[in-house]
Design a protein around this motif. Sequence first.
Motif, PDB file in Angstrom:
ATOM      1  N   GLU A   1       0.845  -1.194   0.000  1.00  0.00           N
ATOM      2  CA  GLU A   1       0.000   0.000   0.000  1.00  0.00           C
ATOM      3  C   GLU A   1       0.880   1.243   0.000  1.00  0.00           C
ATOM      4  N   PRO A   2       0.623   2.197  -0.901  1.00  0.00           N
ATOM      5  CA  PRO A   2       1.474   3.390  -0.968  1.00  0.00           C
ATOM      6  C   PRO A   2       1.306   4.258   0.277  1.00  0.00           C
ATOM      7  N   PRO A   3       2.367   4.963   0.680  1.00  0.00           N
ATOM      8  CA  PRO A   3       2.241   5.857   1.849  1.00  0.00           C
ATOM      9  C   PRO A   3       1.349   7.055   1.515  1.00  0.00           C
ATOM     10  N   ASP A   4       0.893   7.737   2.565  1.00  0.00           N
ATOM     11  CA  ASP A   4       0.033   8.910   2.372  1.00  0.00           C
ATOM     12  C   ASP A   4       0.741   9.943   1.504  1.00  0.00           C
ATOM     13  N   GLY A   5      -0.010  10.504   0.567  1.00  0.00           N
ATOM     14  CA  GLY A   5       0.545  11.544  -0.296  1.00  0.00           C
ATOM     15  C   GLY A   5       1.200  10.999  -1.549  1.00  0.00           C
ATOM     16  N   PHE A   6       1.153   9.657  -1.753  1.00  0.00           N
ATOM     17  CA  PHE A   6       1.788   9.050  -2.918  1.00  0.00           C
ATOM     18  C   PHE A   6       0.814   8.090  -3.609  1.00  0.00           C
ATOM     19  N   THR A   7       1.086   7.814  -4.864  1.00  0.00           N
ATOM     20  CA  THR A   7       0.282   6.890  -5.645  1.00  0.00           C
ATOM     21  C   THR A   7       1.171   6.168  -6.643  1.00  0.00           C
ATOM     22  N   TYR A   8       0.698   5.031  -7.127  1.00  0.00           N
ATOM     23  CA  TYR A   8       1.452   4.307  -8.157  1.00  0.00           C
ATOM     24  C   TYR A   8       1.071   4.842  -9.543  1.00  0.00           C
ATOM     25  N   GLN A   9       2.087   4.942 -10.401  1.00  0.00           N
ATOM     26  CA  GLN A   9       1.873   5.395 -11.769  1.00  0.00           C
ATOM     27  C   GLN A   9       2.412   4.327 -12.727  1.00  0.00           C
ATOM     28  N   VAL A  10       1.610   4.017 -13.765  1.00  0.00           N
ATOM     29  CA  VAL A  10       1.966   2.962 -14.713  1.00  0.00           C
ATOM     30  C   VAL A  10       2.517   3.606 -15.991  1.00  0.00           C
ATOM     31  N   TRP A  11       3.615   3.012 -16.504  1.00  0.00           N
ATOM     32  CA  TRP A  11       4.294   3.561 -17.678  1.00  0.00           C
ATOM     33  C   TRP A  11       4.378   2.508 -18.789  1.00  0.00           C
ATOM     34  N   SER A  12       4.075   2.977 -20.003  1.00  0.00           N
ATOM     35  CA  SER A  12       4.346   2.180 -21.199  1.00  0.00           C
ATOM     36  C   SER A  12       5.733   2.586 -21.705  1.00  0.00           C
ATOM     37  N   LEU A  13       6.583   1.586 -21.989  1.00  0.00           N
ATOM     38  CA  LEU A  13       7.981   1.889 -22.315  1.00  0.00           C
ATOM     39  C   LEU A  13       8.355   1.422 -23.720  1.00  0.00           C
ATOM     40  N   LYS A  14       9.054   2.302 -24.429  1.00  0.00           N
ATOM     41  CA  LYS A  14       9.813   1.907 -25.631  1.00  0.00           C
ATOM     42  C   LYS A  14      11.254   1.771 -25.156  1.00  0.00           C
ATOM     43  N   LEU A  15      11.914   0.683 -25.549  1.00  0.00           N
ATOM     44  CA  LEU A  15      13.216   0.380 -24.950  1.00  0.00           C
ATOM     45  C   LEU A  15      14.406   1.002 -25.676  1.00  0.00           C
ATOM     46  N   ASN A  16      14.308   1.295 -26.939  1.00  0.00           N
ATOM     47  CA  ASN A  16      15.482   1.800 -27.669  1.00  0.00           C
ATOM     48  C   ASN A  16      15.068   2.917 -28.643  1.00  0.00           C
ATOM     49  N   PRO A  17      15.300   4.157 -28.252  1.00  0.00           N
ATOM     50  CA  PRO A  17      15.803   4.575 -26.940  1.00  0.00           C
ATOM     51  C   PRO A  17      14.701   4.458 -25.877  1.00  0.00           C
ATOM     52  N   LEU A  18      15.091   4.465 -24.614  1.00  0.00           N
ATOM     53  CA  LEU A  18      14.122   4.324 -23.520  1.00  0.00           C
ATOM     54  C   LEU A  18      13.183   5.531 -23.522  1.00  0.00           C
ATOM     55  N   THR A  19      11.898   5.253 -23.766  1.00  0.00           N
ATOM     56  CA  THR A  19      10.901   6.324 -23.844  1.00  0.00           C
ATOM     57  C   THR A  19       9.679   5.929 -23.012  1.00  0.00           C
ATOM     58  N   PRO A  20       9.528   6.549 -21.830  1.00  0.00           N
ATOM     59  CA  PRO A  20       8.369   6.221 -20.991  1.00  0.00           C
ATOM     60  C   PRO A  20       7.155   7.112 -21.325  1.00  0.00           C
ATOM     61  N   THR A  21       5.985   6.509 -21.332  1.00  0.00           N
ATOM     62  CA  THR A  21       4.728   7.247 -21.525  1.00  0.00           C
ATOM     63  C   THR A  21       3.747   6.826 -20.431  1.00  0.00           C
ATOM     64  N   SER A  22       3.251   7.802 -19.686  1.00  0.00           N
ATOM     65  CA  SER A  22       2.308   7.477 -18.605  1.00  0.00           C
ATOM     66  C   SER A  22       0.974   7.021 -19.197  1.00  0.00           C
ATOM     67  N   ILE A  23       0.432   5.927 -18.651  1.00  0.00           N
ATOM     68  CA  ILE A  23      -0.895   5.479 -19.090  1.00  0.00           C
ATOM     69  C   ILE A  23      -1.923   5.512 -17.953  1.00  0.00           C
ATOM     70  N   GLY A  24      -1.504   6.022 -16.801  1.00  0.00           N
ATOM     71  CA  GLY A  24      -2.494   6.200 -15.742  1.00  0.00           C
ATOM     72  C   GLY A  24      -1.970   5.952 -14.346  1.00  0.00           C
ATOM     73  N   LEU A  25      -2.838   6.279 -13.368  1.00  0.00           N
ATOM     74  CA  LEU A  25      -2.523   6.137 -11.942  1.00  0.00           C
ATOM     75  C   LEU A  25      -3.369   5.033 -11.322  1.00  0.00           C
ATOM     76  N   LEU A  26      -2.818   4.375 -10.328  1.00  0.00           N
ATOM     77  CA  LEU A  26      -3.576   3.381  -9.556  1.00  0.00           C
ATOM     78  C   LEU A  26      -4.161   4.059  -8.318  1.00  0.00           C
ATOM     79  N   ASP A  27      -5.098   4.982  -8.554  1.00  0.00           N
ATOM     80  CA  ASP A  27      -5.694   5.745  -7.455  1.00  0.00           C
ATOM     81  C   ASP A  27      -6.624   4.874  -6.611  1.00  0.00           C
ATOM     82  N   ASP A  28      -6.902   5.345  -5.392  1.00  0.00           N
ATOM     83  CA  ASP A  28      -7.774   4.624  -4.455  1.00  0.00           C
ATOM     84  C   ASP A  28      -7.285   3.188  -4.260  1.00  0.00           C
ATOM     85  N   PHE A  29      -5.986   3.057  -4.154  1.00  0.00           N
ATOM     86  CA  PHE A  29      -5.369   1.733  -4.059  1.00  0.00           C
ATOM     87  C   PHE A  29      -5.864   0.957  -2.837  1.00  0.00           C
TER      88      PHE A  29
END
Length: 264
Positions: free
Chosen positions: A191-219
């Motif tokens: 469980e994330p600590p207060d004030g924090f949330t998990y964020q999910v990233w879609s990744l391209k590996l070469n070159p490394l390119t992260p793209t956010s696809i959403g938050l795991l809110d109300d965990f």
Amino acid sequence: MDVKEYIASGKLELYVAGELSPEENLEVQHYAIQYPEIRKEIEEIEKAILELTKAASPKMPENGFAKVKAEIDDVIPFTPQASSKGTPWGSYLGWAASVLLAIGLFWMYTENSKLKSEIELTNQEKQSLENILSDTQEEITSKETLLQEIRDRNVAVVALGGQTVSPESYAKAYWNKKENKVIIDAQGLPEPPDGFTYQVWSLKLNPLTPTSIGLLDDFASQDTKLFTLENANESEAFGITLEPEGGSETPTLDQLYTLGAVGS
């Protein structure tokens, strides 16, 4: 005096109900002592009222009349003149019958109000149970729908293993390329600590390119720990980081909890 006409006048009913003036009460009592027919008629009227009161208020104690009479004796010291021919036969009966009838009607009103309250409470409980049943049914339907989506033949399953910050963490991504949707099973994340949330990233590996696809809110409140996110990216990997509430523009790499490559 015409006794039959006096009886038919309705004055005896008013006497029993306690609606006559003191002078009229004395008159009726005088005639009742003088004429047995009038006394008998009064007794019949009082008997009818008492029977009606008894039927309307079956829970009235047997000594209820005696108690009412005792109360009336204390409050209404009304003692008519006695005849030399005998003792007064019903000094208080007219008043007592009226009060007793009122008590019976009040009891009926109270019982009726209590019954209405019980019915209303039962209806509220029934509605509450129906709401719980409806919510449960919706939850079951939602879980069944997610289960069918996970089992879809077009879904690629990506295992996300724990990283340096949390080696024991794990997760799974169920990626349906056809529908551009990812279901994240985050059961293996703490469980994330207060004030924090998990964020999910879609990744391209070469070159490394992260793209956010959403938050795991109300965990914490999400029992199944299954989160559905949109993903229209050509993902080569998925990662989950711990970020401040609201998410971040780029992933905090030292807070990378899980990572997994597609097809690995």
